[in-house]
Design a protein around this motif. Sequence first.
Motif, PDB file in Angstrom:
ATOM      1  N   GLN A   9      11.486   5.963  -0.552  1.00  0.00           N
ATOM      2  CA  GLN A   9      11.360   6.395  -1.825  1.00  0.00           C
ATOM      3  C   GLN A   9      10.035   5.999  -2.138  1.00  0.00           C
ATOM      4  OE1 GLN A   9      14.931   7.277  -4.068  1.00  0.00           O
ATOM      5  NE2 GLN A   9      14.960   8.872  -3.801  1.00  0.00           N
ATOM      6  N   LEU A  10       9.890   4.597  -2.088  1.00  0.00           N
ATOM      7  CA  LEU A  10       9.236   3.381  -2.538  1.00  0.00           C
ATOM      8  C   LEU A  10       7.714   3.888  -1.582  1.00  0.00           C
ATOM      9  CD1 LEU A  10      10.835  -0.058  -3.104  1.00  0.00           C
ATOM     10  CD2 LEU A  10       9.483   0.912  -4.591  1.00  0.00           C
ATOM     11  N   ARG A  11       8.201   4.190  -0.328  1.00  0.00           N
ATOM     12  CA  ARG A  11       6.920   3.554  -0.220  1.00  0.00           C
ATOM     13  C   ARG A  11       6.054   5.597  -0.371  1.00  0.00           C
ATOM     14  NH1 ARG A  11       9.123   1.584   5.724  1.00  0.00           N
ATOM     15  NH2 ARG A  11       8.332  -0.436   4.939  1.00  0.00           N
ATOM     16  N   LYS A  12       6.834   6.494  -0.580  1.00  0.00           N
ATOM     17  CA  LYS A  12       6.517   7.719  -1.155  1.00  0.00           C
ATOM     18  C   LYS A  12       5.626   7.089  -2.153  1.00  0.00           C
ATOM     19  CE  LYS A  12       9.329  11.607   0.366  1.00  0.00           C
ATOM     20  NZ  LYS A  12      10.549  12.050  -0.719  1.00  0.00           N
ATOM     21  N   LEU A  13       5.452   6.204  -2.703  1.00  0.00           N
ATOM     22  CA  LEU A  13       4.491   6.210  -4.482  1.00  0.00           C
ATOM     23  C   LEU A  13       3.460   5.428  -3.986  1.00  0.00           C
ATOM     24  CD1 LEU A  13       7.011   3.765  -6.523  1.00  0.00           C
ATOM     25  CD2 LEU A  13       5.898   5.819  -7.214  1.00  0.00           C
ATOM     26  N   ARG A  14       3.358   5.759  -2.828  1.00  0.00           N
ATOM     27  CA  ARG A  14       1.670   5.348  -1.730  1.00  0.00           C
ATOM     28  C   ARG A  14       1.005   7.041  -2.249  1.00  0.00           C
ATOM     29  NH1 ARG A  14       3.807   3.308   4.448  1.00  0.00           N
ATOM     30  NH2 ARG A  14       4.043   1.522   3.609  1.00  0.00           N
ATOM     31  N   VAL A  16       0.450   7.950  -5.148  1.00  0.00           N
ATOM     32  CA  VAL A  16      -0.168   7.528  -6.496  1.00  0.00           C
ATOM     33  C   VAL A  16      -1.488   6.649  -6.123  1.00  0.00           C
ATOM     34  CG1 VAL A  16      -0.364   5.992  -8.652  1.00  0.00           C
ATOM     35  CG2 VAL A  16       2.231   6.550  -8.040  1.00  0.00           C
ATOM     36  N   GLU A  17      -2.490   7.962  -6.414  1.00  0.00           N
ATOM     37  CA  GLU A  17      -3.795   7.321  -5.937  1.00  0.00           C
ATOM     38  C   GLU A  17      -4.997   7.652  -7.601  1.00  0.00           C
ATOM     39  OE1 GLU A  17      -5.726   9.220  -2.503  1.00  0.00           O
ATOM     40  OE2 GLU A  17      -4.504   8.362  -1.502  1.00  0.00           O
ATOM     41  N   PRO A  18      -5.721   6.610  -7.611  1.00  0.00           N
ATOM     42  CA  PRO A  18      -6.940   7.176  -8.386  1.00  0.00           C
ATOM     43  C   PRO A  18      -7.157   7.897  -7.994  1.00  0.00           C
ATOM     44  CG  PRO A  18      -7.392   5.369  -6.747  1.00  0.00           C
ATOM     45  CD  PRO A  18      -5.731   5.737  -6.533  1.00  0.00           C
TER      46      PRO A  18
END
Lengths: 248, 164
Positions: A9-14, A16-18
């Motif tokens: 789940q943490l890796r899914k936070l990747r 997050v991008e501008p």
Amino acid sequence: MTQEQLIRQLRKLREVEPSHDWVIFTKKRIFAQDLEVKKSPGLLSFLPLFRYKLAFAPIVSVLIIIGLFGFAENTVPGDLLFSVKQMAETAQVAFSSQIEKPKTQLMLVNKRLEELSRIAEDNLVRNLDPAIKAFQASIAQATKDLIEMESTGSEDPMIIKEIVAETQKMTENKQKVESVLGTIIGDTEELDNAISQLKRQTASYLIADLSQRTLSEENAELLNEAKQEFEEGDYDKALEKMWLLSNK
Amino acid sequence: MSNSRKKYSKIYDQYVKKIYRFIFLKVKSAEIAEDLCSEVFLRGWQAYKSQKEIENIQAFLYQIARNLLADHYRQASKTQLVSAEYAPISDPDQDLEEKSFIQSDLERVKAGLANIKEDYREVIVWYYLDELQVPEIAKMLQKSEPTVRVLLHRALKALKNELE
């Protein structure tokens, strides 16, 4: 939740991008700001004085003008900055009193002759014609001023003495330049007549003034000699004697 | 374009997403994250063009980001601003919407990260999201590698507890 699930789940936070637009815009903005900063310093910003452009602008302007006039002082007719020198001279004449104007103008005539002498010595062929023209213009103005001085009838013996001295200097300089160039650089007949007239007027004024004073026997004799020379038309000698008398 | 600008342009492309994410997971507002992130790269560029020789540009950029985040929270605590995100929402429909949103796994992890200790959050983001190696993290935090491993272990445990 197991550790593996958490890491997944943490890796899914990747994700997050501008936004893509923001990334491009920000990059441009960073380098654009840099260009603005680069543009702001002036040409001479390495000198601490020029970092405060607005505050020092009047001082810098004055310094530049002074420098320009100083530099122009060494120019000769035909040079780029000679007009600057002429501007300074025009101002000098304009600020002279009416009685001193012919003397100032004659000093300028001598200046032009000195420049001509320099041009001849350095063989500056390009400057020769403008220099001769400048000399002729200057002598015409001196003559005009002398005629004006005669018409107003102002006779200050000291000024006249200085005018005569300048005229003598001019005659010598002119002869010197003409001998170097091997040509006559200008007609001074009109000027000579004007000066002669001025000398006559001054001598007449001085004779009248000294005749009213009580003089010693020796001085009275000197005055008589001056009167005689005046009547013979030798105003130079008459004036010389009277100046001697005035300064005793 | 000058040589240093070209180089920094590449650095920007390489790290902008990481730095943005690093900030975003802390501030939880895209606008603030964008402002702080652009400030990081602006300061980075000013330092880069004057120094040229920056030993570890990644560590350098993260350090600027950490400093800016610290300043941001110091300022926020002084001004006592209440973010719209944390403000009570009276609209019942919106509440429902938000609830469903928060229930998603990703949002839960994000919220959990925001609630754990600063050190823990940083090492988790660096190690699991940005894929930095333990020696790199150790260098940035100026700690030994075993200490960083212990820190990582504790951080993961703390996050797990936070989510349960």
